[in-house]
Design an enzyme around this catalytic site. Structure first.
Site, PDB file in Angstrom:
ATOM      1  N   ARG A 153      36.742  -6.566  29.200  1.00 46.78           N
ATOM      2  CA  ARG A 153      36.620  -5.168  28.805  1.00 46.78           C
ATOM      3  C   ARG A 153      36.889  -4.968  27.317  1.00 46.78           C
ATOM      4  O   ARG A 153      36.192  -4.200  26.642  1.00 46.78           O
ATOM      5  CB  ARG A 153      37.564  -4.298  29.650  1.00 46.78           C
ATOM      6  CG  ARG A 153      37.599  -2.817  29.295  1.00 46.78           C
ATOM      7  CD  ARG A 153      36.249  -2.203  29.032  1.00 46.78           C
ATOM      8  NE  ARG A 153      35.291  -2.429  30.120  1.00 46.78           N
ATOM      9  CZ  ARG A 153      33.984  -2.251  29.998  1.00 46.78           C
ATOM     10  NH1 ARG A 153      33.459  -1.884  28.840  1.00 46.78           N
ATOM     11  NH2 ARG A 153      33.180  -2.473  31.026  1.00 46.78           N
TER      12      ARG A 153
ATOM     13  N   LYS B  53      35.567   8.387   6.587  1.00 47.93           N
ATOM     14  CA  LYS B  53      35.885   9.118   7.818  1.00 47.93           C
ATOM     15  C   LYS B  53      35.736   8.205   9.034  1.00 47.93           C
ATOM     16  O   LYS B  53      34.946   8.439   9.939  1.00 47.93           O
ATOM     17  CB  LYS B  53      35.011  10.361   7.924  1.00 47.93           C
ATOM     18  CG  LYS B  53      35.286  11.362   6.814  1.00 47.93           C
ATOM     19  CD  LYS B  53      34.389  12.581   6.909  1.00 47.93           C
ATOM     20  CE  LYS B  53      34.660  13.555   5.770  1.00 47.93           C
ATOM     21  NZ  LYS B  53      33.780  14.739   5.809  1.00 47.93           N
TER      22      LYS B  53
ATOM     23  N   LYS C 278      37.682  15.214  -7.054  1.00 43.78           N
ATOM     24  CA  LYS C 278      37.220  16.342  -6.259  1.00 43.78           C
ATOM     25  C   LYS C 278      37.732  17.648  -6.861  1.00 43.78           C
ATOM     26  O   LYS C 278      38.464  17.638  -7.860  1.00 43.78           O
ATOM     27  CB  LYS C 278      37.673  16.177  -4.810  1.00 43.78           C
ATOM     28  CG  LYS C 278      37.024  14.989  -4.097  1.00 43.78           C
ATOM     29  CD  LYS C 278      37.527  14.875  -2.674  1.00 43.78           C
ATOM     30  CE  LYS C 278      36.747  13.835  -1.889  1.00 43.78           C
ATOM     31  NZ  LYS C 278      35.388  14.330  -1.541  1.00 43.78           N
TER      32      LYS C 278
ATOM     33  N   GLU D 167      32.824  15.067  -8.164  1.00 42.08           N
ATOM     34  CA  GLU D 167      32.172  15.926  -7.176  1.00 42.08           C
ATOM     35  C   GLU D 167      31.778  17.250  -7.822  1.00 42.08           C
ATOM     36  O   GLU D 167      32.606  17.912  -8.451  1.00 42.08           O
ATOM     37  CB  GLU D 167      33.134  16.177  -6.013  1.00 42.08           C
ATOM     38  CG  GLU D 167      32.594  17.085  -4.929  1.00 42.08           C
ATOM     39  CD  GLU D 167      33.639  17.404  -3.886  1.00 42.08           C
ATOM     40  OE1 GLU D 167      33.663  16.725  -2.853  1.00 42.08           O
ATOM     41  OE2 GLU D 167      34.453  18.318  -4.119  1.00 42.08           O
TER      42      GLU D 167
ATOM     43  N   ASP E  39      27.442  17.920  -4.055  1.00 44.91           N
ATOM     44  CA  ASP E  39      28.070  18.277  -2.787  1.00 44.91           C
ATOM     45  C   ASP E  39      27.513  19.578  -2.229  1.00 44.91           C
ATOM     46  O   ASP E  39      27.665  20.640  -2.839  1.00 44.91           O
ATOM     47  CB  ASP E  39      29.579  18.397  -2.985  1.00 44.91           C
ATOM     48  CG  ASP E  39      30.312  18.647  -1.688  1.00 44.91           C
ATOM     49  OD1 ASP E  39      30.018  17.966  -0.687  1.00 44.91           O
ATOM     50  OD2 ASP E  39      31.184  19.541  -1.654  1.00 44.91           O
TER      51      ASP E  39
END
Length: 278
Positions: A98, A133, A165, A195, A216
């Site tokens: 598994r 992410k 950012k 950004e 962005d």
């Protein structure tokens, strides 16, 4: 690529989580002297990733196992393809089954979804980038899966590059000041990315000497305008709102890269089975 030394540390955690104290079913039902052979099969078409990690799961649990690879990470395989053949002590194979399947199904799901995005922009010059992410603890392997699907890795971690950012810029006072501050101490071969969500910010980032400018959540028209303004003096990355139905339009604006987290966040696990030789 992934590091097998690091992967084996993860495998130890996975096996410990799944087994608990011991595999009650295998130890009750399977003769310790038994030997078995199983085929890992693709039950649907997919782009493969994690097959080498799956093989290492069996080998890590019991080095007496033997694995014959029939496919490699990055291969696009059809339904019914044999991915690997594993043989060895029956108890060990059934205990590790598994965990091996789970990681191959998860990573191949990411690779398969990534390949769809790569195919959608193949007619443009843009390359697909992944993001940070990722699932905590699985970044190395999930980013490996993204490359198996044809993407390029963005930052592997916060130490992989400078990304300025809106909050960084707000604290520094302006894009120009933020880039200047970063440029003073950044490692010589490390890029500085800024950004931007407005055309005037693109102009400011370009004047400040940014290596990469992230566009962005801009409209396609504004992205095309940014491409004309920058004129190859910096790399351009489109980001935000990137889905399978929107990515081609973003790439067609002339940007160098399109980044998205969608393959990490929405890819379903593919169907891979482990079947006996009979």
């Amino acid at each position: 690529m992934y590091d097998r030394f690091v992967a084996r540390k993860l495998i130890d955690q996975w096996l410990t989580e799944d087994i608990g104290c011991f595999d009650l079913t295998a130890q009750l039902m399977i003769d310790p002297a038994s030997h078995a052979t199983f085929y890992m099969n693709a039950r649907e078409a997919m782009t493969l990733s994690g097959i080498e990690v799956a093989a290492d799961v069996f080998l890590r649990y019991d080095p007496a196992c033997k694995v014959e690879m029939r496919a490699a990470d990055g291969d696009r395989v059809e339904k019914g393809a044999v991915l690997l053949v594993v043989s060895g002590p029956g108890q060990a194979l059934l205990t590790a089954e598994r965990t091996a399947l789970n990681i191959a199904q998860r990573l191949s799901g990411i690779a398969t979804e990534t390949a769809k995005y790569v195919d959608a922009i193949a007619h443009t010059k843009a390359r697909l980038l992944d993001t940070r992410k990722t699932t905590p603890g699985l970044r190395m392997l999930e980013k490996h899966a993204a490359t198996c699907g044809g993407a390029l890795n963005h930052r592997l971690g916060l130490d992989s590059g400078v990304m300025l950012k809106d909050n960084h810029i707000s604290v520094c006072g302006s894009i120009a000041k933020a880039v200047e501050m970063a440029r003073r101490q950044v490692p010589a071969l490390t890029k500085i990315e800024v950004e931007c969500d407005r055309i005037e910010q693109v102009e400011e980032a370009l004047a400040a000497g940014a290596d990469v400018i992230m566009l962005d959540n801009m409209s396609n028209a504004d992205m095309a305008a940014a491409v004309e303004i920058v004129a190859g003096k910096a790399l351009l990355e489109a980001s935000g709102g990137i889905r399978l139905d929107t990515i081609a339009g973003k790439a067609e604006t002339g940007v160098d890269f399109v980044s998205t987290s969608r393959p990490f966040q929405s890819a379903p696990a593919v169907d891979i089975g482990l079947d006996d030789a009979a």
